[in-house]
Enzyme design. Sequence first.
Site, PDB file in Angstrom:
ATOM      1  N   GLY A   1       7.561  -3.125  -1.199  1.00  0.00           N
ATOM      2  CA  GLY A   1       6.824  -2.388  -0.170  1.00  0.00           C
ATOM      3  C   GLY A   1       7.128  -2.945   1.204  1.00  0.00           C
TER       4      GLY A   1
ATOM      5  N   GLY B   1       3.596  -7.433   2.326  1.00  0.00           N
ATOM      6  CA  GLY B   1       4.363  -8.560   1.753  1.00  0.00           C
ATOM      7  C   GLY B   1       3.760  -9.897   2.166  1.00  0.00           C
TER       8      GLY B   1
ATOM      9  N   GLU C   1      10.452  -7.446  -2.316  1.00  0.00           N
ATOM     10  CA  GLU C   1      11.490  -6.435  -2.077  1.00  0.00           C
ATOM     11  C   GLU C   1      11.005  -5.581  -0.910  1.00  0.00           C
ATOM     12  OE1 GLU C   1      14.466  -5.868  -3.521  1.00  0.00           O
ATOM     13  OE2 GLU C   1      14.344  -7.504  -4.965  1.00  0.00           O
TER      14      GLU C   1
ATOM     15  N   CYS D   1      14.582   2.546   0.838  1.00  0.00           N
ATOM     16  CA  CYS D   1      14.657   1.252   1.532  1.00  0.00           C
ATOM     17  C   CYS D   1      16.054   0.942   2.069  1.00  0.00           C
ATOM     18  CB  CYS D   1      14.194   0.145   0.600  1.00  0.00           C
ATOM     19  SG  CYS D   1      15.116   0.125  -0.949  1.00  0.00           S
TER      20      CYS D   1
HETATM   21  P1  NAD Z   1       3.055   1.546  -0.584  1.00  0.00           P
HETATM   22  O1  NAD Z   1       2.161   2.132   0.447  1.00  0.00           O
HETATM   23  O2  NAD Z   1       3.210   2.247  -1.885  1.00  0.00           O
HETATM   24  O3  NAD Z   1       2.591   0.043  -0.787  1.00  0.00           O
HETATM   25  C1  NAD Z   1       3.226  -0.797  -1.733  1.00  0.00           C
HETATM   26  C2  NAD Z   1       2.168  -1.404  -2.631  1.00  0.00           C
HETATM   27  O4  NAD Z   1       1.319  -2.239  -1.858  1.00  0.00           O
HETATM   28  C3  NAD Z   1       1.285  -0.353  -3.291  1.00  0.00           C
HETATM   29  O5  NAD Z   1       1.218  -0.613  -4.671  1.00  0.00           O
HETATM   30  C4  NAD Z   1      -0.034  -0.510  -2.587  1.00  0.00           C
HETATM   31  O6  NAD Z   1      -1.143  -0.225  -3.402  1.00  0.00           O
HETATM   32  C5  NAD Z   1      -0.037  -1.962  -2.186  1.00  0.00           C
HETATM   33  N1  NAD Z   1      -0.867  -2.220  -1.009  1.00  0.00           N
HETATM   34  C6  NAD Z   1      -0.978  -1.451   0.091  1.00  0.00           C
HETATM   35  N2  NAD Z   1      -1.822  -2.036   0.970  1.00  0.00           N
HETATM   36  C7  NAD Z   1      -2.241  -3.185   0.421  1.00  0.00           C
HETATM   37  C8  NAD Z   1      -3.121  -4.247   0.838  1.00  0.00           C
HETATM   38  N3  NAD Z   1      -3.731  -4.208   2.012  1.00  0.00           N
HETATM   39  N4  NAD Z   1      -3.308  -5.281   0.010  1.00  0.00           N
HETATM   40  C9  NAD Z   1      -2.681  -5.336  -1.189  1.00  0.00           C
HETATM   41  N5  NAD Z   1      -1.841  -4.359  -1.636  1.00  0.00           N
HETATM   42  C10 NAD Z   1      -1.634  -3.307  -0.854  1.00  0.00           C
HETATM   43  O7  NAD Z   1       4.529   1.401  -0.047  1.00  0.00           O
HETATM   44  P2  NAD Z   1       5.072   1.116   1.428  1.00  0.00           P
HETATM   45  O8  NAD Z   1       4.743  -0.259   1.806  1.00  0.00           O
HETATM   46  O9  NAD Z   1       4.760   2.237   2.334  1.00  0.00           O
HETATM   47  O10 NAD Z   1       6.624   1.216   1.029  1.00  0.00           O
HETATM   48  C11 NAD Z   1       7.585   1.437   1.984  1.00  0.00           C
HETATM   49  C12 NAD Z   1       8.218   0.108   2.369  1.00  0.00           C
HETATM   50  O11 NAD Z   1       8.723  -0.518   1.202  1.00  0.00           O
HETATM   51  C13 NAD Z   1       9.391   0.271   3.287  1.00  0.00           C
HETATM   52  O12 NAD Z   1       9.406  -0.792   4.183  1.00  0.00           O
HETATM   53  C14 NAD Z   1      10.580   0.178   2.354  1.00  0.00           C
HETATM   54  O13 NAD Z   1      11.774  -0.227   2.973  1.00  0.00           O
HETATM   55  C15 NAD Z   1      10.102  -0.825   1.363  1.00  0.00           C
HETATM   56  N6  NAD Z   1      10.765  -0.647   0.084  1.00  0.00           N
HETATM   57  C16 NAD Z   1      11.583  -1.639  -0.336  1.00  0.00           C
HETATM   58  C17 NAD Z   1      12.261  -1.481  -1.530  1.00  0.00           C
HETATM   59  C18 NAD Z   1      13.186  -2.544  -2.039  1.00  0.00           C
HETATM   60  O14 NAD Z   1      13.588  -2.455  -3.184  1.00  0.00           O
HETATM   61  N7  NAD Z   1      13.534  -3.543  -1.242  1.00  0.00           N
HETATM   62  C19 NAD Z   1      12.101  -0.317  -2.275  1.00  0.00           C
HETATM   63  C20 NAD Z   1      11.241   0.661  -1.805  1.00  0.00           C
HETATM   64  C21 NAD Z   1      10.571   0.492  -0.615  1.00  0.00           C
END
Ligand code: NAD
Length: 538
Positions: free
Chosen positions: A250, A255, A272, A307
């Site tokens: 995410g 992170g 990731e 991503c």
């Molecule tokens: P998302 O909103 O689905 O969040 C990811 C996870 O974090 C979810 O399961 C969510 O429930 C949890 N989450 C959200 N807020 C939280 C909090 N405050 N506390 C604890 N957990 C929480 O996904 P996103 O972050 O919008 O994803 C997009 C980002 O992820 C982009 O930056 C993208 O580049 C990155 N990404 C990376 C990869 C990789 O493999 N490197 C793959 C896909 C996406």
Amino acid sequence: MICLNVGFFHDCRAFGSTSRARLESKRNHQIQTRLLFSFPYFWRCSATLPLMAEVEQKTKFDTNSAASLVQDLRDSFSSGKTKSYEWRVTQLKSILKLVDDREKEIVEALRKDLSKPELESFVSEISMTRSACKLALKELKKWMKPEKAKTSMTTFPSSAEIVSEPLGIVLVISAWNYPLLLSLDPVIGAIAAGNAVVLKPSEIAPATSSLLAKFLEEYVDCSVIRVVEGAAAETSALLEQKWDKIFYTGNGRVGRIVMAAAAIHLTPVILELGGKSPVVVDSDINLQVAARRIIAGKWGCNNGQACISPDYIITTKVYAPNLIDALKCELEEFFGKDPLESEDISRIVNSYHFARLMKLLDEDKVSGKIVHGGQQDEAHLKIAPTILLDVPEDSLIMNEEIFGPLLPIITVDKVEDSFHVINSRAKPLAAYLFTNSKNLKEEFVRSISAGGMLINDTILHLATSTLPFGGVGESGMGSYHGKFSFDAFSHKKAVLYRSFGGDASARYPPYTARKQRLLKALLNGSIFGIIHALIGKD
Ligand code: NAD
């Protein structure tokens, strides 16, 4: 829900009666949780309200539920069953079967969550999940085999090996953009390495999340592989527990939350994350092929919500018009004159992300820079492939990960100047270069730091299972895919074997001058010194 219940008891028949009773109670708890999520259904009947309140109280997934889940998993893990080769193979085969049996439902869920075109769902979610499973099944015996290691004079006589052992109970938190693959791919690695695992899919892709919650535990051994649905509150409850590894996909903001929570228990993490992945375009290239490959990696991958999608292009001032013409021409060929009507392009995931992208586009210093696209349909969450030229470096669009169908082009005088542009920013997850110049390729690989890179194409390095996939710096830490997934969820235990023979008295006190000479010679690797010490006097 009732079918699921029947399936569950059927699957768990093999377990002992105590664990079955525990699992029954767990399943009842899960059913209640799902009842809770079916809130509107109950709302129609006021007589059920007190019952609902009771159900709500009982089934909210909070810190206590998370603690008891982890305890259950620890109990099951300590039985040792996940360590056997046979158990791992059975679970991996079950995941494969799930994907095979439920392919239609998966495609439908991805369509609901993202309007993902069926071909994209097949190629980048279903087929990649299958490949990860098949590879693990094919290679698992080899991966599990202890690796022989060399020993030195210091420990002579001895032998050594590196034994891969499961870490224990691991948590996988996944993201919405590839909600099936990003959930199951790490789970496959965790299982292959012999761990118990809890998967927390993304609530932003609710159809896929509920599909995983419904089916995964039905197919696999749910005493050690579990799914928890929910958003920040549920994830926070999970993060409060002690895990043996947390694998998070995410954004970097969350992170940091994950890493801070993990630090309390000294839990290792794999993050990731994302970032702004640049594409450098030289002028001595096959322009049509380059344009097609850029489009495939940008708009052909979830409409830029990937991503490792190209985030921005850098090319020379002179070459930019050619590149823009080629991109326009190929875009029209792929998605027609009105891309908002195309069935072959995903929509924006939700209105929050739609508004976020509009904000990037509507910034004063950016809105006049559109050279192609820009059409939008808020009601259907659609944004057309959009190209912008020469957006200012300090604009929002150049300072945030775009994660959508907008593609800015930055121009430089010489293509080599692009290296400085990239290196002045956070390290990206991917970096791409289109060129025929051998020197430029070498210089790119040598001087740009990125999670991964690909020359003369986009995205495909992710599908190469012999390459690790992960970020560096702001784009993440740790990696997975293929054997790297197995390693990501294993502890590499160092084992040295000795016998009782060859016991050198030189290592024991009293430390005489002769012993010191001998030890120094041994540690310095000096054969002459060793002979000298052995024949010399005290
Ligand atoms: P998302 O909103 O689905 O969040 C990811 C996870 O974090 C979810 O399961 C969510 O429930 C949890 N989450 C959200 N807020 C939280 C909090 N405050 N506390 C604890 N957990 C929480 O996904 P996103 O972050 O919008 O994803 C997009 C980002 O992820 C982009 O930056 C993208 O580049 C990155 N990404 C990376 C990869 C990789 O493999 N490197 C793959 C896909 C996406």
